[in-house]
Design an enzyme around this catalytic site. Sequence first.
Site, mmCIF file in Angstrom:
data_model
loop_
_atom_site.group_PDB
_atom_site.id
_atom_site.type_symbol
_atom_site.label_atom_id
_atom_site.label_comp_id
_atom_site.label_asym_id
_atom_site.label_seq_id
_atom_site.Cartn_x
_atom_site.Cartn_y
_atom_site.Cartn_z
ATOM 1 N N HIS A 305 0.849 -1.189 0.000
ATOM 2 C CA HIS A 305 0.000 0.000 0.000
ATOM 3 C C HIS A 305 0.880 1.232 0.000
ATOM 4 C CE1 HIS A 305 -3.180 2.795 1.090
ATOM 5 N NE2 HIS A 305 -3.997 1.860 0.648
ATOM 6 N N ASP A 362 -8.029 -5.358 -0.192
ATOM 7 C CA ASP A 362 -8.475 -6.049 -1.408
ATOM 8 C C ASP A 362 -8.168 -7.534 -1.385
ATOM 9 O OD1 ASP A 362 -9.463 -3.760 -2.826
ATOM 10 O OD2 ASP A 362 -7.381 -3.113 -2.878
HETATM 11 C C1 LIG Z 1 -0.382 -0.478 -3.865
HETATM 12 C C2 LIG Z 1 0.895 -0.206 -4.669
HETATM 13 C C3 LIG Z 1 0.467 0.334 -6.053
HETATM 14 C C4 LIG Z 1 1.724 0.827 -3.929
HETATM 15 O O1 LIG Z 1 2.783 1.140 -4.746
HETATM 16 P P1 LIG Z 1 3.995 2.093 -4.329
HETATM 17 O O2 LIG Z 1 3.761 2.708 -3.019
HETATM 18 O O3 LIG Z 1 4.199 3.008 -5.490
HETATM 19 O O4 LIG Z 1 5.172 1.076 -4.141
HETATM 20 P P2 LIG Z 1 6.335 0.864 -5.165
HETATM 21 O O5 LIG Z 1 5.778 0.541 -6.519
HETATM 22 O O6 LIG Z 1 7.271 2.026 -5.060
HETATM 23 O O7 LIG Z 1 7.040 -0.432 -4.590
HETATM 24 C C5 LIG Z 1 8.110 -0.452 -3.649
HETATM 25 C C6 LIG Z 1 8.845 -1.777 -3.800
HETATM 26 O O8 LIG Z 1 7.976 -2.851 -3.407
HETATM 27 C C7 LIG Z 1 7.730 -3.721 -4.524
HETATM 28 N N1 LIG Z 1 6.293 -4.018 -4.496
HETATM 29 C C8 LIG Z 1 5.272 -3.166 -4.177
HETATM 30 N N2 LIG Z 1 4.106 -3.824 -4.185
HETATM 31 C C9 LIG Z 1 4.398 -5.106 -4.511
HETATM 32 C C10 LIG Z 1 3.604 -6.249 -4.674
HETATM 33 N N3 LIG Z 1 2.286 -6.196 -4.492
HETATM 34 N N4 LIG Z 1 4.206 -7.401 -5.028
HETATM 35 C C11 LIG Z 1 5.544 -7.462 -5.194
HETATM 36 N N5 LIG Z 1 6.361 -6.392 -5.052
HETATM 37 C C12 LIG Z 1 5.785 -5.231 -4.711
HETATM 38 C C13 LIG Z 1 8.102 -2.916 -5.768
HETATM 39 O O9 LIG Z 1 8.456 -3.767 -6.829
HETATM 40 C C14 LIG Z 1 9.270 -2.115 -5.233
HETATM 41 O O10 LIG Z 1 10.374 -2.969 -5.156
HETATM 42 P P3 LIG Z 1 11.895 -2.403 -5.351
HETATM 43 O O11 LIG Z 1 12.134 -1.533 -4.158
HETATM 44 O O12 LIG Z 1 12.738 -3.624 -5.400
HETATM 45 O O13 LIG Z 1 11.875 -1.650 -6.647
HETATM 46 C C15 LIG Z 1 1.719 -1.517 -4.828
HETATM 47 O O14 LIG Z 1 2.084 -2.018 -3.570
HETATM 48 C C16 LIG Z 1 1.005 -2.574 -5.650
HETATM 49 O O15 LIG Z 1 1.078 -2.558 -6.871
HETATM 50 N N6 LIG Z 1 0.274 -3.513 -4.973
HETATM 51 C C17 LIG Z 1 -0.499 -4.493 -5.667
HETATM 52 C C18 LIG Z 1 -1.806 -3.887 -6.135
HETATM 53 C C19 LIG Z 1 -2.772 -3.661 -4.986
HETATM 54 O O16 LIG Z 1 -3.009 -4.559 -4.181
HETATM 55 N N7 LIG Z 1 -3.377 -2.464 -4.941
HETATM 56 C C20 LIG Z 1 -4.394 -2.137 -3.980
HETATM 57 C C21 LIG Z 1 -3.976 -1.077 -3.043
HETATM 58 S S1 LIG Z 1 -5.233 -0.864 -1.785
#
Ligand SMILES: CC(C)(COP(=O)(O)OP(=O)(O)OC[C@H]1O[C@@H](n2cnc3c(N)ncnc32)[C@H](O)[C@@H]1OP(=O)(O)O)[C@@H](O)C(=O)NCCC(=O)NCCS
Length: 428
Positions: A305, A362
């Site tokens: 998140h 979710d």
């Molecule tokens: C929610 C979300 C978009 C937040 O993204 P964010 O804050 O921008 O986090 P980042 O994309 O910067 O990710 C940070 C690190 O964690 C990893 N990461 C984040 N979410 C991940 C996941 N669900 N699975 C695997 N790796 C994940 C990224 O690859 C990144 O790794 P790195 O440091 O090696 O590059 C992200 O966690 C995600 O895509 N989750 C899955 C979708 C989801 O469940 N969304 C609902 C949110 S309520």
Amino acid sequence: MNGTVELIFDGKPLVLPTVVGTEGEVGIDIATLRAKTGCITLDPGYGNTGACESAITFIDGEKGILQYRGYDIAELAQKSTFVETAYLLIYGELPTSAQLAEFSGLLTDNEMLHEGMRHHFEGFPPTAHPMAILSSMINAASSYHPGLINAREERFPYHAARLISQVRTIAAFSYRKAHGLPSIYPKTTLKYTANFLHMMFSYPGEDCELKPEIVRALDLIFLLHADHEQNCSTSTVRMVASSRANLFASASAGVCALWGPLHGGANQAVLEMLEEIHKEGDDGTKFLTAVKDKTGNRRLMGFGHRVYKNFDPRAVIIKEQCDKVLAQLHVSDPLLDIAKKLEEIALHDEYFVSRKLYPNVDFYSGIIMRAIGIPMDMFTVLFAIGRMPGWIANFKEVMDDPDSRISRPRQIYTGATLRNYKPLAERA
Ligand SMILES: CC(C)(COP(=O)(O)OP(=O)(O)OC[C@H]1O[C@@H](n2cnc3c(N)ncnc32)[C@H](O)[C@@H]1OP(=O)(O)O)[C@@H](O)C(=O)NCCC(=O)NCCS
């Protein structure tokens, strides 16, 4: 207490005002930065940017706190209902019994769609995603109320109730349409969530059974989704509202923003991921290895998140509800076994632990919805129904703010510098 902060810019002191929130969060007000320095701030994805001051929802992602209008989400989940919580979000206080009765009455009075709107459903192909139908139909609804402009209108409570009530009717109708089933009209005797289940699952002449535990579980899902601060869809609603677009147009834009798999679409993406893992005969182990290798650009959907870096308080509540519903319904589902396995491994795996990736709301809401028979492509639609009060509260806050300006971010331009136009014949 608001104050100032002194920064060093280009070797010289730069004094900027600070704004302190009621929970102690400090924001540096950079509104004068460009005038004072010629520079702007750059924060792609807005991870460090406060776009507004808001009195609706408070989140402390590090501590796993979520409060609506000062009330803890766990207490609301235990003691309140979706409709009462909707009132709280929009009007700022828990309703008295008279106010709640009036609000519920408005929801009932406005639950029917204009009969003309029913014809719009006919134009969608059977393959249309219900989120496409939902956003279109909410926008279409605004054409039936041309006088609707902004939240300062006397009739705002009426329009707000209409939107909350009709989004549920539209959602159920779009499901029935997609499955070639006859539309079921709402029943005035049923409460909000029971009425939705009735419109989804009854048949003409044969009402579906409304099990109280299922109605409660769905009501809880709506309540837990009712607002979540300045997320992608709420920011979208505020941005559209800032141009003084009407309530229905702003909410329709919110639905589009919510649709994406990184936001509201995640609950559907979780189930798609589980199905794929199951189809490949994997128990989740191989999938997690691929996620960690980052070879296939895969993510563990339902984990992580932007704000919660400890745990998602909604996930804790909904996990408990999920276990209850599955036990009550005696559901045995291989996808649930995979989900449990993924959760168990990820919670102890260095990759996820070091990145503070925990199950979000979710991860479990999709599982509950599947167990109660909601089709997968309706998951995000249900999220939209739940989020509607939050969008309306944010719309109202924008409209009520006498200092509100149109949202218009700046950019750092990185394209070509000035060059001469080349005639077509001279281009390679
Ligand atoms: C929610 C979300 C978009 C937040 O993204 P964010 O804050 O921008 O986090 P980042 O994309 O910067 O990710 C940070 C690190 O964690 C990893 N990461 C984040 N979410 C991940 C996941 N669900 N699975 C695997 N790796 C994940 C990224 O690859 C990144 O790794 P790195 O440091 O090696 O590059 C992200 O966690 C995600 O895509 N989750 C899955 C979708 C989801 O469940 N969304 C609902 C949110 S309520």
